[in-house]
Write a protein that holds these residues in place. Structure first.
Motif, short mmCIF file in Angstrom:
data_model
loop_
_atom_site.label_atom_id
_atom_site.label_comp_id
_atom_site.label_asym_id
_atom_site.label_seq_id
_atom_site.Cartn_x
_atom_site.Cartn_y
_atom_site.Cartn_z
N TYR A 71 0.84 -1.21 0.00
CA TYR A 71 0.00 0.00 0.00
C TYR A 71 0.86 1.25 0.00
O TYR A 71 2.04 1.21 0.33
N GLU A 72 0.22 2.37 -0.31
CA GLU A 72 0.90 3.66 -0.34
C GLU A 72 1.28 4.13 1.06
O GLU A 72 2.17 4.94 1.22
N THR A 73 0.58 3.62 2.07
CA THR A 73 0.87 3.97 3.45
C THR A 73 0.31 2.89 4.36
O THR A 73 -0.68 2.23 4.01
N ALA A 74 0.92 2.73 5.50
CA ALA A 74 0.41 1.78 6.49
C ALA A 74 -0.70 2.43 7.33
O ALA A 74 -1.41 1.75 8.07
N GLN A 75 -0.83 3.73 7.22
CA GLN A 75 -1.83 4.47 7.99
C GLN A 75 -3.24 4.15 7.51
O GLN A 75 -3.46 3.84 6.35
N ASP A 76 -4.19 4.27 8.42
CA ASP A 76 -5.61 4.11 8.07
C ASP A 76 -6.00 5.30 7.18
O ASP A 76 -5.78 6.45 7.54
N THR A 77 -6.58 5.01 6.03
CA THR A 77 -6.93 6.08 5.08
C THR A 77 -8.44 6.31 5.00
O THR A 77 -8.89 7.03 4.11
N THR A 78 -9.20 5.72 5.90
CA THR A 78 -10.66 5.88 5.82
C THR A 78 -11.09 7.33 5.99
O THR A 78 -12.16 7.70 5.51
N SER A 79 -10.29 8.14 6.63
CA SER A 79 -10.67 9.55 6.78
C SER A 79 -10.74 10.26 5.43
O SER A 79 -11.53 11.19 5.26
N PHE A 80 -9.94 9.80 4.47
CA PHE A 80 -10.02 10.38 3.12
C PHE A 80 -11.40 10.15 2.52
O PHE A 80 -11.96 11.02 1.86
N LEU A 81 -11.94 8.97 2.73
CA LEU A 81 -13.23 8.62 2.15
C LEU A 81 -14.34 9.53 2.67
O LEU A 81 -15.27 9.85 1.94
N SER A 82 -14.24 9.95 3.91
CA SER A 82 -15.29 10.79 4.48
C SER A 82 -15.27 12.20 3.89
O SER A 82 -16.23 12.95 4.06
N ASN A 83 -14.20 12.54 3.18
CA ASN A 83 -14.11 13.87 2.57
C ASN A 83 -14.53 13.90 1.10
O ASN A 83 -14.52 14.96 0.49
N PHE A 84 -14.89 12.75 0.55
CA PHE A 84 -15.38 12.72 -0.83
C PHE A 84 -16.71 13.45 -0.91
O PHE A 84 -17.45 13.53 0.07
N ASN A 85 -17.04 13.98 -2.08
CA ASN A 85 -18.31 14.67 -2.27
C ASN A 85 -19.51 13.76 -2.03
O ASN A 85 -20.54 14.20 -1.54
N GLU A 86 -19.37 12.51 -2.41
CA GLU A 86 -20.39 11.50 -2.15
C GLU A 86 -19.71 10.36 -1.39
O GLU A 86 -18.55 10.06 -1.64
N PRO A 87 -20.42 9.71 -0.51
CA PRO A 87 -19.78 8.64 0.27
C PRO A 87 -19.38 7.44 -0.59
O PRO A 87 -20.09 7.07 -1.52
N LEU A 88 -18.23 6.89 -0.29
CA LEU A 88 -17.77 5.63 -0.86
C LEU A 88 -17.83 4.63 0.29
O LEU A 88 -17.02 4.68 1.21
N ARG A 89 -18.81 3.76 0.25
CA ARG A 89 -19.06 2.84 1.36
C ARG A 89 -18.17 1.60 1.21
O ARG A 89 -18.20 0.93 0.18
#
Length: 149
Positions: free
Chosen positions: A108-126
């Motif tokens: 992966y590009e990072t070992a960090q949790d990236t779910t916070s990025f998803l919450s910033n999308f214009n529409e949710p990516l579930r």
């Protein structure tokens, strides 16, 4: 009888096995639209730019246009690139079996949790983790790692 999310996810894991048998990174993806599988793909050799999930989404997009109401199924939690490709193609729902926290961070590009990025999308990516299929997906990855390391 219609197929369930688990049925489609098992098909994605089968694509992971197909990818492994072809000598590629053990990832597979399928796209389902209106309850029917419309595309599937395996990964490119590792390391490779074209991941199975992005390839399956791109193929479905080329054939069907914007993938509103489509669902992506992958054995391994998608990276940010594949999430972005799915999002821009219109996919808003992804099911996966193995979490990125359960495999090497080098995939992966990072070992960090990236779910916070998803919450910033214009529409949710579930994102839906199907834990009961996790070990099956991880077994394919572990078999590949034994051969490669």
């Amino acid at each position: 009888m219609s197929e369930t999310h688990a049925d489609f996810l098992r098909k994605a894991i089968e694509k992971s096995k197909e990818s492994f048998n072809a000598g590629n990174f053990p990832a597979g993806g399928i796209v389902v639209l209106d309850g029917k599988q419309v595309s599937s793909a395996v990964s490119s050799p590792y390391p490779g730019l074209f991941h199975a999930d992005s390839k399956a989404v791109s193929q479905a997009f080329e054939e069907h246009g914007v993938l509103k109401d489509a669902v992506l199924y992958v054995g391994l939690e998608p990276c940010l690139m594949c999430q972005g490709v799915a999002y821009w193609a219109g996919v808003r729902e992804i099911y996966y079996a193995a979490s990125k926290s359960d495999v090497s961070s080098k995939y992966y590009e990072t070992a960090q949790d990236t779910t916070s990025f998803l919450s910033n999308f214009n529409e949710p990516l579930r994102m839906h983790h199907v834990a009961e299929l996790q070990q099956e997906a991880l077994d394919v990855i572990h078999d590949w790692e034994k051969l490669k390391h």
